[in-house]
Design an enzyme around this catalytic site. Structure first.
Site: not given
Length: 152
Positions: A12-13, A10
């Site tokens: 980056c993407r 939780n």
């Protein structure tokens, strides 16, 4: 419509997907509530990863107010749709979803993984895929419900 985007840490993407969906939904005038979480507890309370923040900011998305958190069983009841950034996290979500809860769980990018830029270092490539997949997801949601709530 409440959507939860989920990756491993939780940072980056999924925070990027949260910001992109929120921004695109707002631009379409949709009443959409988006959050993100990780399947691991490694980064709880941490801000998104600097290179992800900078890549998103360059395209007009603000990740700075977000903090990493771990998904919990209550999320499956609070959200209408839970989207994993890759198949590994999708399988983890299916294991974590409480028995009897039927909240749909799927891949954010429909039939493909969003590679983790923390490891690939390709933050712009991940953002390209997230933007493309977000547009498709919002189209699907709008087409599935002519009564999709609009912002006022």
């Amino acid at each position: 419509m409440r959507i939860l985007c989920v990756c491993l840490g939780n940072i980056c993407r999924s925070p990027t997907a949260e910001a992109v969906l929120r921004g695109m939904g707002r631009a379409r005038g949709l009443a959409i509530d988006v959050d993100s979480a990780g399947t691991s507890s490694w980064h709880i309370g941490d801000a998104p990863y600097g290179p992800a923040v900078r890549a998103a900011a360059a395209r007009g998305y603000d990740l700075t107010g977000q903090r990493a958190r771990q998904i919990n069983s209550g999320d499956f009841e609070r959200f209408d749709l839970v989207l994993a950034m890759d198949t590994t996290n999708l399988e983890a979500l299916r294991r974590l979803r409480p028995q009897g809860v039927e909240t749909p769980v799927g891949l954010f990018a429909n039939d493909q993984d969003v590679p983790d830029p923390y490891y690939t270092r390709d933050f712009d490539g991940a953002l390209d895929l997230i933007e493309s997949a977000a547009a498709v997801r919002l189209d699907q949601l709008q087409n599935a419900s002519a009564a999709f709530p609009k912002l006022r």
